[in-house]
Design a protein around this motif. Structure first.
Motif, PDB file in Angstrom:
ATOM      1  N   UNK A   1      55.407  37.322  52.942  1.00 24.40           N
ATOM      2  CA  UNK A   1      54.433  37.097  51.706  1.00 24.40           C
ATOM      3  C   UNK A   1      53.673  37.959  51.151  1.00 24.40           C
ATOM      4  N   UNK A   2      53.418  37.553  49.652  1.00 20.45           N
ATOM      5  CA  UNK A   2      52.603  38.555  48.847  1.00 20.45           C
ATOM      6  C   UNK A   2      51.316  38.103  48.697  1.00 20.45           C
ATOM      7  N   UNK A   3      50.468  39.065  48.190  1.00 20.23           N
ATOM      8  CA  UNK A   3      49.177  38.771  47.882  1.00 20.23           C
ATOM      9  C   UNK A   3      48.939  37.912  46.489  1.00 20.23           C
ATOM     10  N   UNK A   4      47.518  37.250  46.590  1.00 20.99           N
ATOM     11  CA  UNK A   4      47.554  36.500  45.160  1.00 20.99           C
ATOM     12  C   UNK A   4      46.098  36.923  44.950  1.00 20.99           C
ATOM     13  N   UNK A   5      45.969  37.361  43.477  1.00 20.04           N
ATOM     14  CA  UNK A   5      44.888  37.872  42.889  1.00 20.04           C
ATOM     15  C   UNK A   5      44.147  37.043  42.098  1.00 20.04           C
ATOM     16  N   UNK A   6      42.581  36.982  41.972  1.00 22.47           N
ATOM     17  CA  UNK A   6      42.083  36.180  41.225  1.00 22.47           C
ATOM     18  C   UNK A   6      41.175  36.958  40.114  1.00 22.47           C
ATOM     19  N   UNK A   7      41.130  36.319  38.964  1.00 28.64           N
ATOM     20  CA  UNK A   7      40.126  37.109  37.954  1.00 28.64           C
ATOM     21  C   UNK A   7      38.956  36.203  37.634  1.00 28.64           C
ATOM     22  N   UNK A   8      37.850  36.500  37.399  1.00 29.33           N
ATOM     23  CA  UNK A   8      36.748  35.827  36.720  1.00 29.33           C
ATOM     24  C   UNK A   8      36.399  36.732  35.781  1.00 29.33           C
ATOM     25  N   UNK A   9      37.156  36.549  34.572  1.00 29.90           N
ATOM     26  CA  UNK A   9      37.121  37.434  33.373  1.00 29.90           C
ATOM     27  C   UNK A   9      35.798  37.208  32.699  1.00 29.90           C
ATOM     28  N   UNK A  10      35.322  38.252  32.061  1.00 34.24           N
ATOM     29  CA  UNK A  10      33.994  38.126  31.464  1.00 34.24           C
ATOM     30  C   UNK A  10      34.136  39.145  30.109  1.00 34.24           C
ATOM     31  N   UNK A  11      33.342  38.972  29.254  1.00 30.49           N
ATOM     32  CA  UNK A  11      33.301  39.760  27.910  1.00 30.49           C
ATOM     33  C   UNK A  11      33.103  41.262  28.279  1.00 30.49           C
ATOM     34  N   UNK A  12      32.382  41.619  29.057  1.00 28.84           N
ATOM     35  CA  UNK A  12      32.078  42.997  29.493  1.00 28.84           C
ATOM     36  C   UNK A  12      32.620  43.384  30.874  1.00 28.84           C
ATOM     37  N   UNK A  13      32.572  42.683  31.956  1.00 31.89           N
ATOM     38  CA  UNK A  13      33.295  43.018  33.260  1.00 31.89           C
ATOM     39  C   UNK A  13      33.945  41.815  33.774  1.00 31.89           C
ATOM     40  N   UNK A  14      34.640  42.143  34.381  1.00 33.58           N
ATOM     41  CA  UNK A  14      35.650  41.070  35.360  1.00 33.58           C
ATOM     42  C   UNK A  14      35.780  41.472  36.666  1.00 33.58           C
ATOM     43  N   UNK A  15      35.518  40.322  37.303  1.00 39.97           N
ATOM     44  CA  UNK A  15      35.341  40.308  38.958  1.00 39.97           C
ATOM     45  C   UNK A  15      36.812  40.093  39.425  1.00 39.97           C
ATOM     46  N   UNK A  16      37.456  40.708  40.537  1.00 42.04           N
ATOM     47  CA  UNK A  16      38.657  40.450  40.846  1.00 42.04           C
ATOM     48  C   UNK A  16      38.712  40.388  42.488  1.00 42.04           C
ATOM     49  N   UNK A  17      39.353  39.211  42.900  1.00 40.39           N
ATOM     50  CA  UNK A  17      39.491  39.084  44.228  1.00 40.39           C
ATOM     51  C   UNK A  17      41.013  39.273  44.603  1.00 40.39           C
ATOM     52  N   UNK A  18      41.223  39.315  45.988  1.00 45.19           N
ATOM     53  CA  UNK A  18      42.563  39.216  46.495  1.00 45.19           C
ATOM     54  C   UNK A  18      42.745  38.608  47.794  1.00 45.19           C
ATOM     55  N   UNK A  19      44.057  38.150  48.021  1.00 45.07           N
ATOM     56  CA  UNK A  19      44.180  37.745  49.372  1.00 45.07           C
ATOM     57  C   UNK A  19      44.782  38.669  50.289  1.00 45.07           C
ATOM     58  N   UNK A  20      44.619  38.494  51.574  1.00 38.11           N
ATOM     59  CA  UNK A  20      45.514  39.394  52.417  1.00 38.11           C
ATOM     60  C   UNK A  20      46.962  39.027  52.344  1.00 38.11           C
ATOM     61  N   UNK A  21      47.885  39.948  52.700  1.00 36.02           N
ATOM     62  CA  UNK A  21      49.252  39.706  52.438  1.00 36.02           C
ATOM     63  C   UNK A  21      49.820  38.134  53.070  1.00 36.02           C
ATOM     64  N   UNK A  22      49.078  37.725  54.050  1.00 39.95           N
ATOM     65  CA  UNK A  22      49.611  36.609  54.685  1.00 39.95           C
ATOM     66  C   UNK A  22      48.832  35.342  53.897  1.00 39.95           C
ATOM     67  N   UNK A  23      47.948  35.557  52.989  1.00 40.90           N
ATOM     68  CA  UNK A  23      47.199  34.473  52.326  1.00 40.90           C
ATOM     69  C   UNK A  23      46.397  33.470  53.007  1.00 40.90           C
ATOM     70  N   UNK A  24      45.902  34.272  54.178  1.00 40.53           N
ATOM     71  CA  UNK A  24      44.756  33.600  54.863  1.00 40.53           C
ATOM     72  C   UNK A  24      43.254  33.904  54.201  1.00 40.53           C
ATOM     73  N   UNK A  25      43.114  34.984  53.847  1.00 41.61           N
ATOM     74  CA  UNK A  25      41.603  35.377  53.794  1.00 41.61           C
ATOM     75  C   UNK A  25      41.482  35.769  52.058  1.00 41.61           C
TER      76      UNK A  25
END
Length: 137
Positions: A1-25
């Motif tokens: 499996x591959x990772x999934x990235x999420x984005x909390x896009x803001x005007x100045x800053x953007x928060x980024x999160x990612x899963x582990x390769x198995x998409x568990x955490x």
């Protein structure tokens, strides 16, 4: 499996999160200046196998578009024109409120809770956790 990235896009800053390769955490990855987000993601994807990107769709509590929606949509259009990793919207209402609540519950002091970069990264993690839950991961 591959990772999934999420984005909390803001005007100045953007928060980024990612899963582990198995998409568990899901976990926080970084907070970057929004104007550097595209290059950050391209660089990250060149090093890691990424299945998709989930980006928060900023809406008002009543469902109407927020002020930041146009900027998010512009980023998504740019991404889709140039990249093959799919990007999809995810309702991000209340993620900042939940992020602050999470910080309080974790016992972070008031000064730490004022760290907007940390709030953005936690918000991205919450978006990703919700997305994973809804998609049976």
């Amino acid at each position: 499996m591959a990772r999934v990235i999420s984005i909390d896009y803001g005007r100045k800053r953007t928060g980024i999160a990612v899963t582990d390769p198995l998409q568990i955490i899901a976990g926080g990855l970084a907070t970057v200046a929004s104007f550097k987000l595209y290059d950050f993601l391209v660089d990250y994807i060149s090093k890691e196998d990424v299945e998709r990107i989930v980006i928060g769709r900023p809406l008002q509590p009543n469902g109407s578009p927020s002020d930041n929606l146009a900027a998010v949509e512009a980023f998504v259009r740019r991404w889709r024109k140039r990249q093959t990793v799919p990007i999809e919207y995810y309702d991000e209402r209340y993620t900042s409120v939940i992020a602050h609540r999470t910080m309080i519950d974790a016992g972070l002091k008031k000064t730490a809770r004022r760290n907007k970069e940390l709030v953005d990264e936690i918000s991205a993690t919450i978006i990703l956790q919700d997305w994973m839950k809804r998609n049976g991961r």
